[in-house]
Design an enzyme around this catalytic site. Structure first.
Site, PDB file in Angstrom:
ATOM      1  N   GLU A  70      53.311  24.064  32.517  1.00 36.23           N
ATOM      2  CA  GLU A  70      52.904  23.655  33.858  1.00 36.23           C
ATOM      3  C   GLU A  70      52.796  22.145  33.979  1.00 36.23           C
ATOM      4  O   GLU A  70      53.111  21.564  35.016  1.00 36.23           O
ATOM      5  CB  GLU A  70      51.562  24.288  34.244  1.00 36.23           C
ATOM      6  N   ASP A  86      50.936  28.198  30.771  1.00 40.48           N
ATOM      7  CA  ASP A  86      49.946  27.516  31.600  1.00 40.48           C
ATOM      8  C   ASP A  86      48.747  27.230  30.699  1.00 40.48           C
ATOM      9  O   ASP A  86      48.041  28.153  30.289  1.00 40.48           O
ATOM     10  CB  ASP A  86      49.521  28.391  32.777  1.00 40.48           C
ATOM     11  N   ILE A  88      45.836  25.718  31.197  1.00 44.15           N
ATOM     12  CA  ILE A  88      44.572  26.108  31.834  1.00 44.15           C
ATOM     13  C   ILE A  88      44.917  26.671  33.206  1.00 44.15           C
ATOM     14  O   ILE A  88      45.181  25.907  34.144  1.00 44.15           O
ATOM     15  CB  ILE A  88      43.567  24.950  31.980  1.00 44.15           C
ATOM     16  N   ASP A  89      44.937  27.976  33.330  1.00 47.66           N
ATOM     17  CA  ASP A  89      45.150  28.590  34.638  1.00 47.66           C
ATOM     18  C   ASP A  89      43.779  28.725  35.299  1.00 47.66           C
ATOM     19  O   ASP A  89      42.940  29.487  34.831  1.00 47.66           O
ATOM     20  CB  ASP A  89      45.807  29.959  34.499  1.00 47.66           C
ATOM     21  N   THR A  91      42.423  25.477  36.831  1.00 45.77           N
ATOM     22  CA  THR A  91      41.930  24.133  36.502  1.00 45.77           C
ATOM     23  C   THR A  91      40.778  23.701  37.401  1.00 45.77           C
ATOM     24  O   THR A  91      39.822  23.060  36.932  1.00 45.77           O
ATOM     25  CB  THR A  91      43.074  23.106  36.583  1.00 45.77           C
ATOM     26  N   ASP A 213      52.291  30.809  36.133  1.00 46.53           N
ATOM     27  CA  ASP A 213      51.147  31.573  36.642  1.00 46.53           C
ATOM     28  C   ASP A 213      51.345  33.069  36.436  1.00 46.53           C
ATOM     29  O   ASP A 213      50.383  33.817  36.248  1.00 46.53           O
ATOM     30  CB  ASP A 213      50.970  31.342  38.150  1.00 46.53           C
TER      31      ASP A 213
END
Length: 263
Positions: A70, A86, A88-89, A91, A213
């Protein structure tokens, strides 16, 4: 050629290591490092550090693989496997200290995701799946909830960081609220899909998702008996619709009727 189980084992170990890094860095405070699609679409130095760690670990173990992250890291695959990540999905939740964010790693062979893991950083829950191998939570098999009438369904959703799309989504959610049990916005698409996979919700709709995502969470949901579809949303972006397979068509009709999709 590595099997899906071997790819999953690597992804799971790396995701847990990245989750530990995110947890440790959160203790020392968080600052926004930059914005992306809009002033509300933020990225932190921890996002970058976690993605760098994940990329390093995966490509050390499998140097011919590709990588799509990402936060912009990209490598072309020479092996046929590409990792979709990702770091940190969720954030914004991470920045505010809301305990709903995850590390998401998927292995894609060609155009097909064959293994995926989503680690809830705060709760420690580890959702996994391989193509054809079922979905699991901390090693235990999971399945979607049984289909209930539309009026009894709990629906997860999310909102775009771009104002015009967000306004269109809000209008559609207003219409949907009168047809379902309730709507929840938790802030992490990957976890939304995993929660749907293990029966913590009945459906999901959101416009504006990217591959990172969706890749791991989408596989986990499908392997748990769910169905994932996509169309063009009211804001002109990719809209993901998901539900237990047996109730998907009815929910898709409601999504269309409520204005989530482009006319």
């Amino acid at each position: 050629m590595a099997s899906p189980d071997e790819l999953l084992a690597l992804a799971r170990d790396v995701a847990r290591e990245a989750a530990d890094l995110v947890t440790e860095r959160r203790r020392h405070g968080v600052e926004v490092a930059d914005t992306k699609s809009s002033p509300t679409d933020v990225v932190t130095e921890v996002d970058h550090a976690a993605e760098e760690l994940i990329r390093k670990r995966l490509l050390e173990a499998r140097p011919g693989d590709g990588f799509v992250g990402e936060e912009g890291a990209a490598d072309t695959s020479a092996s046929g496997i590409t990792w979709v990540v990702d770091p940190i999905d969720g954030t914004v939740n991470f920045v505010y200290g809301i305990p709903q964010y995850a590390v998401s790693i998927a292995a894609r062979r060609g155009d097909e995701v064959v293994a995926g893991v989503v680690v809830d950083v705060v709760k420690g829950e580890c959702f996994t799946a391989t193509r054809g191998g079922g979905a699991h939570l901390d090693g235990r098999p999971v399945q979607v909830r049984g289909v209930v009438p539309l009026a009894q369904r709990l629906v997860f959703t999310g909102f775009s960081y771009e104002r015009d799309t967000r306004v269109a989504q809000a209008a559609a959610v207003r219409e949907l609220l009168g047809r379902v049990r309730d709507v929840r916005r938790l802030g992490s698409a990957a976890l939304d899909l995993c929660y749907l996979a293990c029966g913590r919700a009945d459906a999901y709709v959101e416009e504006g998702l990217h591959d990172w995502d969706l890749a791991a969470g989408g596989l986990i949901l499908e392997e748990a008996g769910g169905r994932v579809g996509e169309a063009t949303g009211a804001g002109g972006k990719r809209c993901i619709v998901a539900a237990p397979a047996g109730g998907f068509d009815e929910f898709m009709t409601a999504v269309e009727d409520c204005g989530f999709l482009a006319s």
